[in-house]
Design a protein around this motif. Sequence first.
Motif, PDB file in Angstrom:
ATOM      1  N   PHE A   1      37.629 110.241 -82.327  1.00  0.00           N
ATOM      2  CA  PHE A   1      38.959 110.445 -81.769  1.00  0.00           C
ATOM      3  C   PHE A   1      39.834 109.205 -81.946  1.00  0.00           C
ATOM      4  O   PHE A   1      41.025 109.322 -82.223  1.00  0.00           O
ATOM      5  CB  PHE A   1      38.876 110.834 -80.293  1.00  0.00           C
ATOM      6  CG  PHE A   1      38.494 112.281 -80.044  1.00  0.00           C
ATOM      7  CD1 PHE A   1      38.089 113.124 -81.068  1.00  0.00           C
ATOM      8  CD2 PHE A   1      38.532 112.792 -78.780  1.00  0.00           C
ATOM      9  CE1 PHE A   1      37.751 114.441 -80.841  1.00  0.00           C
ATOM     10  CE2 PHE A   1      38.198 114.117 -78.518  1.00  0.00           C
ATOM     11  CZ  PHE A   1      37.804 114.946 -79.556  1.00  0.00           C
ATOM     12  N   SER A   2      39.254 108.024 -81.784  1.00  0.00           N
ATOM     13  CA  SER A   2      40.011 106.784 -81.998  1.00  0.00           C
ATOM     14  C   SER A   2      40.473 106.673 -83.439  1.00  0.00           C
ATOM     15  O   SER A   2      41.636 106.336 -83.708  1.00  0.00           O
ATOM     16  CB  SER A   2      39.165 105.563 -81.631  1.00  0.00           C
ATOM     17  OG  SER A   2      38.973 105.495 -80.248  1.00  0.00           O
TER      18      SER A   2
ATOM     19  N   PHE B   1      43.249 109.152 -84.026  1.00  0.00           N
ATOM     20  CA  PHE B   1      44.484 108.716 -83.374  1.00  0.00           C
ATOM     21  C   PHE B   1      45.162 107.594 -84.160  1.00  0.00           C
ATOM     22  O   PHE B   1      46.383 107.550 -84.257  1.00  0.00           O
ATOM     23  CB  PHE B   1      44.200 108.261 -81.932  1.00  0.00           C
ATOM     24  CG  PHE B   1      45.436 107.877 -81.195  1.00  0.00           C
ATOM     25  CD1 PHE B   1      46.261 108.844 -80.652  1.00  0.00           C
ATOM     26  CD2 PHE B   1      45.793 106.543 -81.050  1.00  0.00           C
ATOM     27  CE1 PHE B   1      47.422 108.493 -79.982  1.00  0.00           C
ATOM     28  CE2 PHE B   1      46.951 106.181 -80.376  1.00  0.00           C
ATOM     29  CZ  PHE B   1      47.769 107.159 -79.848  1.00  0.00           C
ATOM     30  N   ASN B   2      44.361 106.707 -84.731  1.00  0.00           N
ATOM     31  CA  ASN B   2      44.910 105.555 -85.460  1.00  0.00           C
ATOM     32  C   ASN B   2      45.329 105.865 -86.894  1.00  0.00           C
ATOM     33  O   ASN B   2      46.029 105.048 -87.502  1.00  0.00           O
ATOM     34  CB  ASN B   2      43.905 104.407 -85.447  1.00  0.00           C
ATOM     35  CG  ASN B   2      43.761 103.796 -84.076  1.00  0.00           C
ATOM     36  OD1 ASN B   2      44.725 103.674 -83.333  1.00  0.00           O
ATOM     37  ND2 ASN B   2      42.548 103.438 -83.715  1.00  0.00           N
TER      38      ASN B   2
ATOM     39  N   ASP C   1      49.621 113.024 -85.767  1.00  0.00           N
ATOM     40  CA  ASP C   1      49.358 113.819 -84.559  1.00  0.00           C
ATOM     41  C   ASP C   1      47.889 114.199 -84.523  1.00  0.00           C
ATOM     42  O   ASP C   1      47.310 114.558 -85.561  1.00  0.00           O
ATOM     43  CB  ASP C   1      50.195 115.105 -84.545  1.00  0.00           C
ATOM     44  CG  ASP C   1      51.670 114.826 -84.380  1.00  0.00           C
ATOM     45  OD1 ASP C   1      52.044 114.205 -83.366  1.00  0.00           O
ATOM     46  OD2 ASP C   1      52.452 115.231 -85.262  1.00  0.00           O
ATOM     47  N   VAL C   2      47.301 114.141 -83.332  1.00  0.00           N
ATOM     48  CA  VAL C   2      45.944 114.634 -83.103  1.00  0.00           C
ATOM     49  C   VAL C   2      46.057 115.691 -82.015  1.00  0.00           C
ATOM     50  O   VAL C   2      46.507 115.410 -80.902  1.00  0.00           O
ATOM     51  CB  VAL C   2      44.979 113.516 -82.674  1.00  0.00           C
ATOM     52  CG1 VAL C   2      43.586 114.090 -82.407  1.00  0.00           C
ATOM     53  CG2 VAL C   2      44.919 112.424 -83.732  1.00  0.00           C
TER      54      VAL C   2
ATOM     55  N   ARG D   1      48.437 117.294 -77.308  1.00  0.00           N
ATOM     56  CA  ARG D   1      48.520 116.203 -78.291  1.00  0.00           C
ATOM     57  C   ARG D   1      47.966 114.937 -77.659  1.00  0.00           C
ATOM     58  O   ARG D   1      48.298 114.623 -76.508  1.00  0.00           O
ATOM     59  CB  ARG D   1      49.977 115.982 -78.687  1.00  0.00           C
ATOM     60  CG  ARG D   1      50.197 114.869 -79.689  1.00  0.00           C
ATOM     61  CD  ARG D   1      51.694 114.689 -79.964  1.00  0.00           C
ATOM     62  NE  ARG D   1      51.915 113.728 -81.024  1.00  0.00           N
ATOM     63  CZ  ARG D   1      52.041 112.425 -80.838  1.00  0.00           C
ATOM     64  NH1 ARG D   1      51.949 111.907 -79.622  1.00  0.00           N
ATOM     65  NH2 ARG D   1      52.255 111.626 -81.861  1.00  0.00           N
ATOM     66  N   MET D   2      47.117 114.226 -78.389  1.00  0.00           N
ATOM     67  CA  MET D   2      46.644 112.927 -77.911  1.00  0.00           C
ATOM     68  C   MET D   2      47.819 111.957 -77.892  1.00  0.00           C
ATOM     69  O   MET D   2      48.535 111.832 -78.882  1.00  0.00           O
ATOM     70  CB  MET D   2      45.556 112.361 -78.830  1.00  0.00           C
ATOM     71  CG  MET D   2      44.194 112.924 -78.609  1.00  0.00           C
ATOM     72  SD  MET D   2      42.943 112.107 -79.655  1.00  0.00           S
ATOM     73  CE  MET D   2      42.793 110.516 -78.841  1.00  0.00           C
ATOM     74  N   GLU D   3      48.007 111.270 -76.772  1.00  0.00           N
ATOM     75  CA  GLU D   3      49.088 110.303 -76.628  1.00  0.00           C
ATOM     76  C   GLU D   3      48.578 108.865 -76.652  1.00  0.00           C
ATOM     77  O   GLU D   3      49.373 107.933 -76.742  1.00  0.00           O
ATOM     78  CB  GLU D   3      49.858 110.566 -75.334  1.00  0.00           C
ATOM     79  CG  GLU D   3      50.546 111.929 -75.302  1.00  0.00           C
ATOM     80  CD  GLU D   3      51.740 111.998 -76.234  1.00  0.00           C
ATOM     81  OE1 GLU D   3      52.635 111.140 -76.124  1.00  0.00           O
ATOM     82  OE2 GLU D   3      51.784 112.915 -77.076  1.00  0.00           O
ATOM     83  N   SER D   4      47.258 108.687 -76.533  1.00  0.00           N
ATOM     84  CA  SER D   4      46.664 107.351 -76.611  1.00  0.00           C
ATOM     85  C   SER D   4      45.209 107.488 -77.041  1.00  0.00           C
ATOM     86  O   SER D   4      44.643 108.581 -77.002  1.00  0.00           O
ATOM     87  CB  SER D   4      46.764 106.623 -75.264  1.00  0.00           C
ATOM     88  OG  SER D   4      45.911 107.200 -74.303  1.00  0.00           O
ATOM     89  N   ALA D   5      44.630 106.392 -77.443  1.00  0.00           N
ATOM     90  CA  ALA D   5      43.232 106.384 -77.882  1.00  0.00           C
ATOM     91  C   ALA D   5      42.301 106.371 -76.670  1.00  0.00           C
ATOM     92  O   ALA D   5      42.700 105.970 -75.566  1.00  0.00           O
ATOM     93  CB  ALA D   5      42.972 105.150 -78.752  1.00  0.00           C
TER      94      ALA D   5
ATOM     95  N   ILE E   1      47.046 112.621 -72.727  1.00  0.00           N
ATOM     96  CA  ILE E   1      47.368 113.786 -73.551  1.00  0.00           C
ATOM     97  C   ILE E   1      48.665 114.393 -73.042  1.00  0.00           C
ATOM     98  O   ILE E   1      49.045 114.193 -71.882  1.00  0.00           O
ATOM     99  CB  ILE E   1      46.240 114.848 -73.531  1.00  0.00           C
ATOM    100  CG1 ILE E   1      45.953 115.320 -72.096  1.00  0.00           C
ATOM    101  CG2 ILE E   1      44.972 114.314 -74.192  1.00  0.00           C
ATOM    102  CD1 ILE E   1      44.942 116.460 -71.998  1.00  0.00           C
TER     103      ILE E   1
END
Length: 150
Positions: A43-44, A47-48, A52-53, A70-74, A97
């Motif tokens: 996931f990290s 995200f990086n 969009d994830v 949507r992922m908003e942070s790692a 999220i």
Amino acid sequence: MLTEINPPTDTRYFIVKSFNHDNVIHAQRDGIWATQEKNAEMFSEAFNTARDVILIFSVNKSGKFQGYARMESAPGTAEMPLWTKGLLWQSSGAFYIRWITICDVGFYHLAKLLNRMNEDQPVFIGRDGQEIDPETGAKLCSIVDEGRIQ
């Protein structure tokens, strides 16, 4: 709505499994999720590297997807939610999220939607953290956006 996110080439999609509905309800309310530690690196990395994830949620044994966010942070960037206290598994660390669509969609609507990243099995077959190919992920989100409540 799917129009809020970028084209599939810039987007990665993952199935997120929850042990119960309560955890998903808390995540919908608080905008925070934590997953199994084995998913943290994947996931990290997503995200990086992706614009969009998208995480498509399904409660175990529900026979449905409950929506997507949507992922908003790692992983590891948010305070652990209360529902993670006493878990029997190691957590990835919490992350933020943003829910895009909250809607139950029965798996039987998705039998012909196959995931190329999981041996062309139906998209609803997969473990927590299973990646979905971008074309199928976008179609799945579109179906959820249509609001097929079952």
